[in-house]
Write a protein that holds these residues in place. Structure first.
Motif, short mmCIF file in Angstrom:
data_model
loop_
_atom_site.label_atom_id
_atom_site.label_comp_id
_atom_site.label_asym_id
_atom_site.label_seq_id
_atom_site.Cartn_x
_atom_site.Cartn_y
_atom_site.Cartn_z
N LEU A 19 0.83 -1.20 0.00
CA LEU A 19 0.00 0.00 0.00
C LEU A 19 0.87 1.26 0.00
N ILE A 20 1.91 1.28 0.83
CA ILE A 20 2.81 2.44 0.87
C ILE A 20 3.52 2.60 -0.47
N THR A 21 3.96 1.49 -1.05
CA THR A 21 4.62 1.55 -2.37
C THR A 21 3.66 2.13 -3.41
N ALA A 22 2.43 1.66 -3.41
CA ALA A 22 1.44 2.16 -4.38
C ALA A 22 1.20 3.66 -4.19
N LEU A 23 1.10 4.10 -2.93
CA LEU A 23 0.90 5.53 -2.66
C LEU A 23 2.09 6.37 -3.17
N VAL A 24 3.30 5.89 -2.92
CA VAL A 24 4.49 6.62 -3.37
C VAL A 24 4.53 6.67 -4.89
N ILE A 25 4.25 5.55 -5.55
CA ILE A 25 4.25 5.52 -7.02
C ILE A 25 3.21 6.50 -7.55
N PHE A 26 2.00 6.44 -7.02
CA PHE A 26 0.93 7.34 -7.49
C PHE A 26 1.32 8.81 -7.28
N LEU A 111 8.78 -0.58 -9.50
CA LEU A 111 8.14 -1.83 -9.94
C LEU A 111 9.13 -2.79 -10.58
N THR A 112 10.41 -2.47 -10.51
CA THR A 112 11.45 -3.27 -11.16
C THR A 112 12.50 -3.70 -10.14
N PRO A 113 13.44 -4.52 -10.58
CA PRO A 113 14.55 -4.87 -9.68
C PRO A 113 15.44 -3.67 -9.31
N LEU A 114 15.30 -2.56 -9.99
CA LEU A 114 16.07 -1.34 -9.68
C LEU A 114 15.33 -0.46 -8.67
N ARG A 115 14.47 -1.08 -7.89
CA ARG A 115 13.64 -0.40 -6.91
C ARG A 115 14.45 0.47 -5.95
N MET A 116 15.55 -0.06 -5.43
CA MET A 116 16.36 0.68 -4.46
C MET A 116 16.93 1.95 -5.09
N LEU A 117 17.37 1.88 -6.33
CA LEU A 117 17.88 3.05 -7.03
C LEU A 117 16.80 4.12 -7.12
N GLY A 118 15.60 3.72 -7.50
CA GLY A 118 14.49 4.66 -7.57
C GLY A 118 14.20 5.32 -6.24
N LEU A 119 14.21 4.52 -5.18
CA LEU A 119 13.95 5.08 -3.84
C LEU A 119 15.04 6.06 -3.41
N ILE A 120 16.30 5.72 -3.70
CA ILE A 120 17.40 6.61 -3.31
C ILE A 120 17.32 7.93 -4.06
N VAL A 121 17.06 7.89 -5.36
CA VAL A 121 16.96 9.14 -6.13
C VAL A 121 15.76 9.96 -5.65
N LEU A 122 14.64 9.30 -5.38
CA LEU A 122 13.48 10.03 -4.86
C LEU A 122 13.77 10.64 -3.49
N ALA A 123 14.52 9.94 -2.65
CA ALA A 123 14.88 10.47 -1.33
C ALA A 123 15.74 11.72 -1.47
N VAL A 124 16.71 11.69 -2.37
CA VAL A 124 17.56 12.87 -2.61
C VAL A 124 16.71 14.02 -3.16
N PRO A 142 4.73 18.52 2.86
CA PRO A 142 4.46 17.53 1.80
C PRO A 142 5.70 16.73 1.40
N PRO A 143 6.84 17.38 1.09
CA PRO A 143 8.01 16.55 0.76
C PRO A 143 8.55 15.78 1.95
N GLY A 148 9.54 10.55 4.42
CA GLY A 148 9.32 9.56 5.47
C GLY A 148 8.85 8.23 4.91
N LEU A 149 7.92 8.27 3.95
CA LEU A 149 7.44 7.04 3.32
C LEU A 149 8.56 6.35 2.54
N ILE A 150 9.37 7.15 1.85
CA ILE A 150 10.49 6.60 1.07
C ILE A 150 11.50 5.94 2.01
N ILE A 151 11.82 6.60 3.11
CA ILE A 151 12.77 6.02 4.07
C ILE A 151 12.21 4.73 4.66
N ALA A 152 10.91 4.71 4.93
CA ALA A 152 10.29 3.47 5.44
C ALA A 152 10.46 2.34 4.43
#
Length: 169
Positions: A19-26, A111-124, A142-143, A148-152
């Motif tokens: 659910l958190i992943t879907a919210l972040v993607i959306f 949604l791919t095996p590069l998930r961690m890369l996506g999360l790190i770039v979004l966190a930055v 808001p950011p 917080g969701l990305i770090i989780a």
């Protein structure tokens, strides 16, 4: 309810994580799309276009400060102001569209095996957004919530998938 009890806590945790992943993607698909085109929601695009006129100079100053540190202040400022963040028009549309595209690409990476890369770039990206809002004396909530969701998601380990293949001896 009985099914969840039998399945154990791991099923509920996995559902919550999903659910958190879907919210972040959306959130990032919509935020990114609104930065790239006015076809999603015209008023939001116009609001963001006005906002980036204030955001851009903050980041030109950051580049200038980095340039000063390495002894290349004027080159760094020109590079940021005319090529990386803006085309010299002071609208910072290039910066807005680049941020928007990176948000959408990183959301898709979740949604791919590069998930961690996506999360790190979004966190930055969100750390930069928080810095920008603080510099403008605007609410960074808001950011900060998104960060917080990305770090989780970064700290929450992915479930180990069973391959289903029999071990060969």
């Amino acid at each position: 309810l009985e099914t969840y009890k039998r399945a154990g806590t791991s099923t509920i945790v996995a559902m919550f994580r999903g659910l958190i992943t879907a919210l972040v993607i959306f959130a990032f698909i919509m935020a990114g799309a609104n930065k790239v085109t006015d076809a999603v929601h015209l008023e939001t695009y116009q609001f963001l276009s006005q906002g980036f006129k204030s955001f851009g100079p903050i980041w030109v100053k950051v580049f200038k400060d980095i340039g000063k540190t390495i002894g290349q202040e004027s080159i760094a400022a020109d590079l940021a102001d005319k090529y990386l963040l803006d085309d010299g028009s002071k609208t910072y549309q290039l910066m807005m569209k680049t941020v928007g595209i990176s948000e959408m690409v990183c959301a898709a990476l979740l949604l791919t095996p590069l998930r961690m890369l996506g999360l790190i770039v979004l966190a930055v990206n969100m750390a930069g957004a928080i810095y920008t809002h603080i510099q403008l004396q605007d609410s960074p909530m808001p950011p900060a919530v998104l960060l917080g969701l990305i770090i989780a998601l970064l700290l929450w380990p992915s479930p180990v998938r069973k391959s289903g293949k029999a071990k060969s001896s």
